[in-house]
Design an enzyme around this catalytic site. Sequence first.
Site, PDB file in Angstrom:
ATOM      1  N   HIS A 180      -6.439   4.970  -5.607  1.00  0.00           N
ATOM      2  CA  HIS A 180      -6.928   6.261  -5.075  1.00  0.00           C
ATOM      3  C   HIS A 180      -8.352   6.576  -5.534  1.00  0.00           C
ATOM      4  O   HIS A 180      -8.789   7.712  -5.456  1.00  0.00           O
ATOM      5  CB  HIS A 180      -5.977   7.412  -5.444  1.00  0.00           C
ATOM      6  CG  HIS A 180      -4.582   7.158  -4.997  1.00  0.00           C
ATOM      7  ND1 HIS A 180      -4.164   7.376  -3.702  1.00  0.00           N
ATOM      8  CD2 HIS A 180      -3.507   6.652  -5.655  1.00  0.00           C
ATOM      9  CE1 HIS A 180      -2.889   7.028  -3.592  1.00  0.00           C
ATOM     10  NE2 HIS A 180      -2.476   6.578  -4.765  1.00  0.00           N
ATOM     11  N   THR A 181      -9.048   5.571  -6.015  1.00  0.00           N
ATOM     12  CA  THR A 181     -10.436   5.777  -6.424  1.00  0.00           C
ATOM     13  C   THR A 181     -11.410   5.540  -5.268  1.00  0.00           C
ATOM     14  O   THR A 181     -12.594   5.823  -5.405  1.00  0.00           O
ATOM     15  CB  THR A 181     -10.823   4.797  -7.553  1.00  0.00           C
ATOM     16  OG1 THR A 181     -10.423   3.483  -7.149  1.00  0.00           O
ATOM     17  CG2 THR A 181     -10.145   5.157  -8.860  1.00  0.00           C
ATOM     18  N   ASP A 182     -10.913   5.034  -4.153  1.00  0.00           N
ATOM     19  CA  ASP A 182     -11.843   4.566  -3.112  1.00  0.00           C
ATOM     20  C   ASP A 182     -12.015   5.537  -1.942  1.00  0.00           C
ATOM     21  O   ASP A 182     -12.643   5.179  -0.961  1.00  0.00           O
ATOM     22  CB  ASP A 182     -11.427   3.180  -2.594  1.00  0.00           C
ATOM     23  CG  ASP A 182     -10.149   3.214  -1.766  1.00  0.00           C
ATOM     24  OD1 ASP A 182      -9.325   4.135  -1.975  1.00  0.00           O
ATOM     25  OD2 ASP A 182      -9.966   2.320  -0.925  1.00  0.00           O
ATOM     26  N   SER A 242      -0.795  -3.805   2.418  1.00  0.00           N
ATOM     27  CA  SER A 242      -1.835  -3.685   3.429  1.00  0.00           C
ATOM     28  C   SER A 242      -1.708  -4.627   4.621  1.00  0.00           C
ATOM     29  O   SER A 242      -2.634  -5.362   4.967  1.00  0.00           O
ATOM     30  CB  SER A 242      -3.220  -3.834   2.781  1.00  0.00           C
ATOM     31  OG  SER A 242      -4.145  -3.220   3.640  1.00  0.00           O
ATOM     32  N   ASP A 274      -9.081  -2.118   1.298  1.00  0.00           N
ATOM     33  CA  ASP A 274      -8.165  -3.076   1.926  1.00  0.00           C
ATOM     34  C   ASP A 274      -8.913  -4.019   2.862  1.00  0.00           C
ATOM     35  O   ASP A 274      -8.665  -5.226   2.881  1.00  0.00           O
ATOM     36  CB  ASP A 274      -7.085  -2.329   2.717  1.00  0.00           C
ATOM     37  CG  ASP A 274      -6.190  -1.499   1.822  1.00  0.00           C
ATOM     38  OD1 ASP A 274      -6.293  -1.638   0.586  1.00  0.00           O
ATOM     39  OD2 ASP A 274      -5.407  -0.699   2.367  1.00  0.00           O
TER      40      ASP A 274
HETATM   41  P1  ADP Z   1       0.672  -1.237   4.843  1.00  0.00           P
HETATM   42  O1  ADP Z   1      -0.728  -1.439   5.303  1.00  0.00           O
HETATM   43  O2  ADP Z   1       0.770  -0.945   3.391  1.00  0.00           O
HETATM   44  O3  ADP Z   1       1.593  -2.344   5.228  1.00  0.00           O
HETATM   45  P2  ADP Z   1       0.446   0.981   6.678  1.00  0.00           P
HETATM   46  O4  ADP Z   1       1.340   2.151   6.954  1.00  0.00           O
HETATM   47  O5  ADP Z   1      -0.954   1.212   6.294  1.00  0.00           O
HETATM   48  O6  ADP Z   1       1.211   0.078   5.592  1.00  0.00           O
HETATM   49  O7  ADP Z   1       0.368   0.053   7.956  1.00  0.00           O
HETATM   50  C1  ADP Z   1       1.554  -0.363   8.601  1.00  0.00           C
HETATM   51  C2  ADP Z   1       1.363  -0.229  10.091  1.00  0.00           C
HETATM   52  O8  ADP Z   1       0.386  -1.193  10.565  1.00  0.00           O
HETATM   53  C3  ADP Z   1       2.634  -0.536  10.852  1.00  0.00           C
HETATM   54  O9  ADP Z   1       3.461   0.621  10.938  1.00  0.00           O
HETATM   55  C4  ADP Z   1       2.076  -0.989  12.194  1.00  0.00           C
HETATM   56  O10 ADP Z   1       1.721   0.147  12.971  1.00  0.00           O
HETATM   57  C5  ADP Z   1       0.783  -1.721  11.818  1.00  0.00           C
HETATM   58  N1  ADP Z   1       1.006  -3.168  11.648  1.00  0.00           N
HETATM   59  C6  ADP Z   1       0.866  -3.885  10.508  1.00  0.00           C
HETATM   60  N2  ADP Z   1       1.163  -5.195  10.702  1.00  0.00           N
HETATM   61  C7  ADP Z   1       1.505  -5.327  11.999  1.00  0.00           C
HETATM   62  C8  ADP Z   1       1.902  -6.436  12.815  1.00  0.00           C
HETATM   63  N3  ADP Z   1       2.040  -7.659  12.316  1.00  0.00           N
HETATM   64  N4  ADP Z   1       2.147  -6.175  14.119  1.00  0.00           N
HETATM   65  C9  ADP Z   1       2.002  -4.943  14.631  1.00  0.00           C
HETATM   66  N5  ADP Z   1       1.631  -3.864  13.919  1.00  0.00           N
HETATM   67  C10 ADP Z   1       1.383  -4.034  12.604  1.00  0.00           C
HETATM   68 MG    MG Z   2      -2.306   0.042   5.224  1.00  0.00          MG
END
Ligand code: ADP
Ligand code: MG
Length: 360
Positions: free
Chosen positions: A18-20, A110, A156
């Site tokens: 949370h620093t970014d 991410s 990220d």
């Molecule tokens: P994190 O980045 O920590 O995994 P986020 O909530 O930031 O979690 O991002 C997740 C979202 O990104 C998913 O709900 C989807 O909308 C999208 N996403 C990530 N990977 C895929 C993928 N392989 N195919 C389709 N959508 C994806």
């Molecule tokens: Mg994410």
Amino acid sequence: MNRFTAKAPARANIIGEHTDYATNQGHVLPTPLPFHTTVTVQETDGTAGHLTILSENYGNQPHDRKADDEPRHHWTDYVVGCVRVMSKTVKLPALEFRIKSDVPIGSGISSSAALCVAAVRALRGLTGAELNDEQIALMAHEAEHDYVGVPCGKMDQFVASLGRPGQALLLNTRAMTYRHYPLPPNTAIMLVNCGKKHDLAKGGGYKQRVAECAEARKLLGVSTLCELGHKDLGRLSTLPDVIRRRARHVITENLRVLEFVTALEEGDTERQADLIAASHVSQRDDFEVSIPEIDALVESSKRFGIRAARIVGGGFGGSIIALVPRDQAVAWWSFIAKENPESQLISTYALKNSENEYAA
Ligand code: ADP
Ligand code: MG
């Protein structure tokens, strides 16, 4: 028809949580993980601006979108966002995107940046646009931040685009300068999901933290919270309780990242563990982004004898990261799994971790 395939990795943030944010602009220390999202983009016959998007992770059904669509709060928004950002630089034809990924989605490592960086890289490959990896990171960030509407920092996308396997990326999110540091030897980076998913685009808590940091910055009259250091902590006493604690987390966390890098250079693993443990306490008590399931994992790790464990990612669910001596990693995970039956090990690679296996 032209076609190009590109991939980008997931990441774990070793320290600097949370620093970014734009209001904070501190340091972070992420590292890429050997999980990847692969995007194949292909030119199609349709009208320019028409997009067909499929993801193996979401049933592999074709979704029709247009480059000038408004966001729909659907996973395809991430790809539409990348197309819109890219079309500022180069004219794009009708396109089909095929996505596949072994990145656990919504687990705090991410998947979203892996998707956006892979999509922008694929578009660079398809069009031959002259873009370096920093520009790719910034474009992926713009897609997620401005179009999808996630109030995320740039960490990220930077580590997905610029990170090197087996190394941590010290990123100064103010100057956007970075440096690579070898990770501690014989240490497994263990990531354990608590079993509760999160979705930053929907979740209100993260947006609230962004707003609270903005409030702290305003009340303190600074341009970024991380320009403040140890000697400035006394100034926080004038702030309302919640805002004071949010600011204290951000400022001390930024200092912990810098101390951690020194501890890495000195090979001081005790100090590294102290800093990671302090990061968890600060996120739990001051920034209030942890949940009981996550705290339970950290406590289990301590009972096993590993203090270097903390919540990782946006918070409100997700995962912990722990730095565990490699020869204890199997026993550590057995202990955690027994005490927390819902939890899942994400980074199985850590158990067999070697740079060669990573590179393969
Ligand atoms: P994190 O980045 O920590 O995994 P986020 O909530 O930031 O979690 O991002 C997740 C979202 O990104 C998913 O709900 C989807 O909308 C999208 N996403 C990530 N990977 C895929 C993928 N392989 N195919 C389709 N959508 C994806
Ligand atoms: Mg994410």
